[in-house]
Design a protein around this motif. Structure first.
Motif, PDB file in Angstrom:
ATOM      1  N   LEU A 120       0.832  -1.205   0.000  1.00  0.00           N
ATOM      2  CA  LEU A 120       0.000   0.000   0.000  1.00  0.00           C
ATOM      3  C   LEU A 120       0.863   1.250   0.000  1.00  0.00           C
ATOM      4  CD1 LEU A 120      -2.774   1.335   0.196  1.00  0.00           C
ATOM      5  CD2 LEU A 120      -2.636   1.082   2.692  1.00  0.00           C
ATOM      6  N   SER A 121       1.907   1.238   0.820  1.00  0.00           N
ATOM      7  CA  SER A 121       2.809   2.396   0.873  1.00  0.00           C
ATOM      8  C   SER A 121       3.512   2.598  -0.468  1.00  0.00           C
ATOM      9  CB  SER A 121       3.835   2.200   1.991  1.00  0.00           C
ATOM     10  OG  SER A 121       3.202   2.072   3.247  1.00  0.00           O
ATOM     11  N   ARG A 122       3.929   1.467  -1.096  1.00  0.00           N
ATOM     12  CA  ARG A 122       4.581   1.576  -2.403  1.00  0.00           C
ATOM     13  C   ARG A 122       3.636   2.135  -3.454  1.00  0.00           C
ATOM     14  NH1 ARG A 122       7.756  -4.256  -2.667  1.00  0.00           N
ATOM     15  NH2 ARG A 122       9.435  -3.725  -1.186  1.00  0.00           N
ATOM     16  N   SER A 123       2.385   1.685  -3.434  1.00  0.00           N
ATOM     17  CA  SER A 123       1.401   2.186  -4.398  1.00  0.00           C
ATOM     18  C   SER A 123       1.167   3.686  -4.221  1.00  0.00           C
ATOM     19  CB  SER A 123       0.082   1.424  -4.246  1.00  0.00           C
ATOM     20  OG  SER A 123       0.268   0.053  -4.491  1.00  0.00           O
ATOM     21  N   ILE A 124       1.037   4.092  -2.954  1.00  0.00           N
ATOM     22  CA  ILE A 124       0.851   5.529  -2.679  1.00  0.00           C
ATOM     23  C   ILE A 124       2.067   6.322  -3.139  1.00  0.00           C
ATOM     24  CG2 ILE A 124       0.585   7.232  -0.828  1.00  0.00           C
ATOM     25  CD1 ILE A 124      -1.029   5.123   0.696  1.00  0.00           C
ATOM     26  N   LEU A 125       3.271   5.779  -2.868  1.00  0.00           N
ATOM     27  CA  LEU A 125       4.495   6.459  -3.278  1.00  0.00           C
ATOM     28  C   LEU A 125       4.588   6.563  -4.794  1.00  0.00           C
ATOM     29  CD1 LEU A 125       7.216   7.714  -2.514  1.00  0.00           C
ATOM     30  CD2 LEU A 125       8.201   5.409  -2.522  1.00  0.00           C
ATOM     31  N   LYS A 126       4.233   5.454  -5.484  1.00  0.00           N
ATOM     32  CA  LYS A 126       4.279   5.489  -6.940  1.00  0.00           C
ATOM     33  C   LYS A 126       3.275   6.500  -7.494  1.00  0.00           C
ATOM     34  CE  LYS A 126       4.185   2.466 -10.971  1.00  0.00           C
ATOM     35  NZ  LYS A 126       4.025   1.055 -11.432  1.00  0.00           N
ATOM     36  N   ASN A 127       2.103   6.556  -6.902  1.00  0.00           N
ATOM     37  CA  ASN A 127       1.103   7.531  -7.334  1.00  0.00           C
ATOM     38  C   ASN A 127       1.612   8.956  -7.141  1.00  0.00           C
ATOM     39  OD1 ASN A 127      -1.319   8.550  -8.246  1.00  0.00           O
ATOM     40  ND2 ASN A 127      -2.338   8.376  -6.278  1.00  0.00           N
ATOM     41  N   LEU A 128       2.274   9.184  -6.007  1.00  0.00           N
ATOM     42  CA  LEU A 128       2.843  10.514  -5.760  1.00  0.00           C
ATOM     43  C   LEU A 128       3.940  10.830  -6.765  1.00  0.00           C
ATOM     44  CD1 LEU A 128       3.033  10.500  -1.852  1.00  0.00           C
ATOM     45  CD2 LEU A 128       1.460  11.800  -3.284  1.00  0.00           C
ATOM     46  N   GLU A 129       4.751   9.823  -7.128  1.00  0.00           N
ATOM     47  CA  GLU A 129       5.806  10.056  -8.118  1.00  0.00           C
ATOM     48  C   GLU A 129       5.213  10.431  -9.472  1.00  0.00           C
ATOM     49  OE1 GLU A 129       8.041   6.490  -8.158  1.00  0.00           O
ATOM     50  OE2 GLU A 129       9.201   6.952  -6.340  1.00  0.00           O
ATOM     51  N   VAL A 130       4.130   9.727  -9.863  1.00  0.00           N
ATOM     52  CA  VAL A 130       3.472  10.052 -11.145  1.00  0.00           C
ATOM     53  C   VAL A 130       2.919  11.471 -11.121  1.00  0.00           C
ATOM     54  CG1 VAL A 130       1.527   9.467 -12.650  1.00  0.00           C
ATOM     55  CG2 VAL A 130       2.932   7.649 -11.668  1.00  0.00           C
ATOM     56  N   GLN A 131       2.267  11.844 -10.013  1.00  0.00           N
ATOM     57  CA  GLN A 131       1.726  13.203  -9.896  1.00  0.00           C
ATOM     58  C   GLN A 131       2.846  14.237  -9.906  1.00  0.00           C
ATOM     59  OE1 GLN A 131      -0.735  13.302  -6.401  1.00  0.00           O
ATOM     60  NE2 GLN A 131      -2.323  11.982  -7.275  1.00  0.00           N
ATOM     61  N   THR A 132       3.982  13.894  -9.262  1.00  0.00           N
ATOM     62  CA  THR A 132       5.115  14.828  -9.250  1.00  0.00           C
ATOM     63  C   THR A 132       5.670  15.025 -10.654  1.00  0.00           C
ATOM     64  OG1 THR A 132       5.677  14.120  -6.997  1.00  0.00           O
ATOM     65  CG2 THR A 132       7.383  15.271  -8.263  1.00  0.00           C
ATOM     66  N   MET A 133       5.820  13.928 -11.403  1.00  0.00           N
ATOM     67  CA  MET A 133       6.319  14.032 -12.779  1.00  0.00           C
ATOM     68  C   MET A 133       5.374  14.856 -13.637  1.00  0.00           C
ATOM     69  SD  MET A 133       7.690  10.136 -13.372  1.00  0.00           S
ATOM     70  CE  MET A 133       8.109  10.463 -15.078  1.00  0.00           C
ATOM     71  N   LYS A 134       4.069  14.662 -13.448  1.00  0.00           N
ATOM     72  CA  LYS A 134       3.091  15.442 -14.210  1.00  0.00           C
ATOM     73  C   LYS A 134       3.172  16.919 -13.837  1.00  0.00           C
ATOM     74  CE  LYS A 134      -1.836  15.719 -15.286  1.00  0.00           C
ATOM     75  NZ  LYS A 134      -3.181  15.160 -15.012  1.00  0.00           N
ATOM     76  N   ALA A 135       3.336  17.203 -12.540  1.00  0.00           N
ATOM     77  CA  ALA A 135       3.444  18.595 -12.100  1.00  0.00           C
ATOM     78  C   ALA A 135       4.696  19.242 -12.670  1.00  0.00           C
ATOM     79  CB  ALA A 135       3.460  18.656 -10.572  1.00  0.00           C
ATOM     80  N   VAL A 136       5.808  18.480 -12.713  1.00  0.00           N
ATOM     81  CA  VAL A 136       7.054  19.020 -13.281  1.00  0.00           C
ATOM     82  C   VAL A 136       6.871  19.314 -14.773  1.00  0.00           C
ATOM     83  CG1 VAL A 136       9.448  18.456 -13.826  1.00  0.00           C
ATOM     84  CG2 VAL A 136       8.539  17.927 -11.567  1.00  0.00           C
ATOM     85  N   ALA A 137       6.203  18.386 -15.496  1.00  0.00           N
ATOM     86  CA  ALA A 137       5.960  18.607 -16.930  1.00  0.00           C
ATOM     87  C   ALA A 137       5.083  19.844 -17.144  1.00  0.00           C
ATOM     88  CB  ALA A 137       5.306  17.367 -17.544  1.00  0.00           C
ATOM     89  N   ASP A 138       4.037  19.996 -16.332  1.00  0.00           N
ATOM     90  CA  ASP A 138       3.172  21.185 -16.442  1.00  0.00           C
ATOM     91  C   ASP A 138       3.950  22.456 -16.142  1.00  0.00           C
ATOM     92  OD1 ASP A 138       1.078  19.546 -17.074  1.00  0.00           O
ATOM     93  OD2 ASP A 138       0.253  19.489 -15.042  1.00  0.00           O
ATOM     94  N   GLN A 139       4.828  22.387 -15.149  1.00  0.00           N
ATOM     95  CA  GLN A 139       5.622  23.562 -14.802  1.00  0.00           C
ATOM     96  C   GLN A 139       6.563  23.944 -15.941  1.00  0.00           C
ATOM     97  OE1 GLN A 139       7.986  23.077 -11.293  1.00  0.00           O
ATOM     98  NE2 GLN A 139       8.734  25.164 -11.289  1.00  0.00           N
ATOM     99  N   GLN A 140       7.189  22.931 -16.570  1.00  0.00           N
ATOM    100  CA  GLN A 140       8.069  23.216 -17.701  1.00  0.00           C
ATOM    101  C   GLN A 140       7.295  23.820 -18.861  1.00  0.00           C
ATOM    102  OE1 GLN A 140       9.931  19.455 -18.532  1.00  0.00           O
ATOM    103  NE2 GLN A 140      11.394  19.620 -16.840  1.00  0.00           N
ATOM    104  N   LYS A 141       6.089  23.294 -19.107  1.00  0.00           N
ATOM    105  CA  LYS A 141       5.257  23.846 -20.171  1.00  0.00           C
ATOM    106  C   LYS A 141       4.876  25.290 -19.872  1.00  0.00           C
ATOM    107  CE  LYS A 141       0.970  22.918 -22.719  1.00  0.00           C
ATOM    108  NZ  LYS A 141      -0.206  21.998 -22.808  1.00  0.00           N
ATOM    109  N   THR A 142       4.516  25.559 -18.609  1.00  0.00           N
ATOM    110  CA  THR A 142       4.149  26.926 -18.216  1.00  0.00           C
ATOM    111  C   THR A 142       5.338  27.867 -18.350  1.00  0.00           C
ATOM    112  OG1 THR A 142       2.528  26.019 -16.663  1.00  0.00           O
ATOM    113  CG2 THR A 142       3.174  28.311 -16.357  1.00  0.00           C
TER     114      THR A 142
END
Length: 311
Positions: A120-142
């Motif tokens: 469960l902790s790994r799944s939550i961590l992986k989900n957070l990593e995906v959201q972080t990567m998406k946020a970084v991509a959005d920030q670069q686009k902005t």
């Protein structure tokens, strides 16, 4: 008496041997049952896929917790039952084995619970990593869009600065507007073409209305079709000022005649400059716009009761 005791002793030994044998068989059977169940339980305890959905993992963890609670309850009941069976060693042994089996199952369930929590902790961590990567991509686009907007703003500022510079160096012009009015004065037509003028007139001599010698003409149905003679054209400007010959021509216009300039689209820039000068000098004048660029001018006489002209 001794024979009876001997027979009783032999019967006790036989019963003891049979009980021991039965107990051994039972022990082996229970042990085999425990080993088989342990193997089946270990297969069920395989580590789940790390990509399980977080909600599914949580549900499985809750289910395992319920199983563990139920098993612990049964273990407590088994322990109480064991206390009540201290008098019989064989039954106590059987219940001790069952208790050990339940304790082992409890331990396996505890381990499985721990693994589920880790997953469960790994799944939550992986989900957070995906959201972080998406946020970084959005920030670069902005940031890229922001750089583009800053470059556009900089370009617009440069254009604005150039326009302000041109406006600052440009000379202000005063435009003079005059309302059209009616007058009895007869117009004196002046043909404008390619920066020059040709006086058309007509020249009035008594009852004769003849066009100026600067043009050739034909009369048709009371209409005069006038064509300019190239070498008799008068320049309008010399540089930015009115040409001397043009000023002399304007001064020599017949009295009571108002200059009426005939222009076409291509002559509009030159006539605009000329008109602004004439308005500043308070020279009353009029103009006619030809629909097309022509190398001739036609006018017509008509009997008019009011004898008024608009300028």
């Amino acid at each position: 008496m001794s024979r009876r005791r001997s027979e009783e002793s032999s019967l006790d030994l036989l019963l003891d041997a049979m009980c021991n044998t039965f107990g051994g068989v039972m022990f082996i059977a229970i042990l085999l049952t425990v080993m088989i169940s342990i193997r089946g339980l270990e297969k069920k305890n395989a580590v789940p896929d790390q990509n399980e959905n977080i909600e599914v993992v949580r549900q499985q963890a809750a289910k395992l917790q319920n199983e563990l609670d139920e098993l612990m309850k049964k273990t407590d009941e088994q322990a109480k039952l064991l206390e009540n069976m201290k008098a019989d060693p064989r039954l106590r042994l059987v219940h001790e084995i069952a208790l050990m089996e339940r304790m082992y199952r409890e331990k396996l369930l505890s381990q499985k619970m721990a693994l589920q929590k880790v997953n469960l902790s790994r799944s939550i961590l992986k989900n957070l990593e995906v959201q972080t990567m998406k946020a970084v991509a959005d920030q670069q686009k902005t940031e890229k869009q922001l750089k583009g907007l800053l470059a556009m703003v900089k370009k617009k500022k440069t254009i604005l600065a150039d326009l302000n510079k041109k406006i600052g160096s440009a000379q202000l012009k005063n435009l003079v507007f005059v309302t059209m009015v009616k007058k009895e004065d007869i117009p004196y037509f002046i043909f404008v073409n390619n920066g020059k003028i040709w006086p058309v007139g007509p020249e009035i001599n008594g009852k004769s209305y003849t066009p100026n010698p600067a043009v050739t003409y034909q009369v048709k149905d009371r209409s005069f079709l006038c064509s300019p003679i190239p070498e008799k054209g008068i320049s309008i400007f010399t540089g930015k000022e009115l040409a001397p010959e043009f000023r002399n021509f304007m001064k020599g216009l017949p009295a009571g005649r108002i200059p009426e300039f005939v222009i076409s689209k291509s002559d509009a820039p030159d006539f605009y400059r000329l008109r602004e000068i004439l308005k500043k000098q308070n020279v009353f004048h009029g103009f006619l716009m030809e629909p097309d660029d022509r190398d001739f001018f036609a006018y017509q006489f008509a009997n008019r009761a009011d004898k008024f002209y608009e300028y």
